[in-house]
Design an enzyme around this catalytic site. Structure first.
Site, PDB file in Angstrom:
ATOM      1  N   CYS A   1      -6.153   3.226   2.118  1.00 39.95           N
ATOM      2  CA  CYS A   1      -6.099   2.149   3.100  1.00 39.95           C
ATOM      3  C   CYS A   1      -6.313   2.707   4.513  1.00 39.95           C
ATOM      4  CB  CYS A   1      -4.784   1.384   2.949  1.00 39.95           C
ATOM      5  SG  CYS A   1      -4.765  -0.232   3.754  1.00 39.95           S
TER       6      CYS A   1
ATOM      7  N   HIS B   1      -4.011   0.485  -3.166  1.00 37.04           N
ATOM      8  CA  HIS B   1      -2.865   1.392  -3.076  1.00 37.04           C
ATOM      9  C   HIS B   1      -2.402   1.831  -4.464  1.00 37.04           C
ATOM     10  CE1 HIS B   1      -1.658   0.901   1.242  1.00 37.04           C
ATOM     11  NE2 HIS B   1      -2.359  -0.215   1.117  1.00 37.04           N
TER      12      HIS B   1
ATOM     13  N   GLU C   1      -0.341   4.217  -5.082  1.00 37.52           N
ATOM     14  CA  GLU C   1       1.076   4.590  -5.003  1.00 37.52           C
ATOM     15  C   GLU C   1       1.994   3.381  -5.147  1.00 37.52           C
ATOM     16  OE1 GLU C   1       0.342   3.151  -0.892  1.00 37.52           O
ATOM     17  OE2 GLU C   1      -0.834   4.183  -2.434  1.00 37.52           O
TER      18      GLU C   1
END
Length: 220
Positions: free
Chosen positions: A85, A193, A195
């Site tokens: 991002c 994302h 994560e």
């Protein structure tokens, strides 16, 4: 393996990234924006957020942070670097990746899960994925609309440097691009994302493969 996570003023996904790195089986290392070295990191992640408040444009100021000197040298020597991002935006500003991230089509912040397809499994960050594998990953951005001139887009496609592609484009990105890699394939930028999809307890573990990839992918 030690995986560094860079923390800029305004980063807000660094703790998520550090936690996900640990879940992936690597040793997380926090790197401060003013650090003069990478503390022996074997791979580095630039996390999401709003570095330096996104003043001027996303990533424009972070690109000049002290830690970026050793990071750029590390990347040019073939070290694995992942920008997620805002981290992707920083890598574009640093010219470690081509193109730019513009404001989303529709001029609205996009925050939801999206389906993406793995186009390349020959990078350190996708080595544990299969070509054509489909993943559901969260996105949360206002400037995620990938742009490059026609010649650059053609070169990315011809050289197989589109890493992830949206199945349902959420932001207007050219060629449905969700992630690209450098010529050496060691530097990867993603708008989704991984994560935030690394723990089934929180809804999904589908992003964990990307983070685990670097354990094997460092040998790619």
């Amino acid at each position: 393996m030690r995986v560094g996570v860079v923390v800029f003023p305004g980063s807000n996904c660094d703790r998520d990234a550090l936690h996900a790195v640990e879940r992936a089986g690597a040793e997380p290392v926090e790197l401060w924006h003013a650090d003069a070295d990478l503390k022996g990191s074997d791979a580095v992640i630039l996390p999401g957020g709003f570095s330096y408040g996104d003043y001027l444009r996303p990533g424009a100021i972070a690109r000049f942070a002290r830690v970026m000197g050793p990071l750029e040298a590390f990347a040019r020597e073939g070290g694995p670097v992942l920008g997620v991002c805002n981290g992707f935006q920083v890598l574009c500003e640093a010219h470690l990746l081509p193109g730019a991230l513009l404001q989303n089509r529709g001029l609205r912040f996009v925050c939801r899960r999206v389906r993406v397809r793995v186009e390349r499994a020959d990078t350190p960050w996708t080595a544990a994925c299969a070509p054509g594998e489909e993943l559901t990953l969260p996105v949360a951005h206002n400037e995620g609309n990938y742009f490059a001139d026609p010649a650059t887009l053609a070169r990315l496609e011809e050289e197989g440097r589109v890493v992830l592609r949206y199945l349902e484009n959420p932001n207007g990105s050219a060629n449905d691009i969700a992630g690209v890699c450098s010529e050496g394939r060691n530097v990867v930028g993603l708008m989704p994302h991984p994560e935030r999809a690394s723990d089934p307890l929180l809804g999904s573990g589908e992003g964990l493969g990307i983070l685990r990839s670097v354990l094997a992918g460092a040998k790619v």
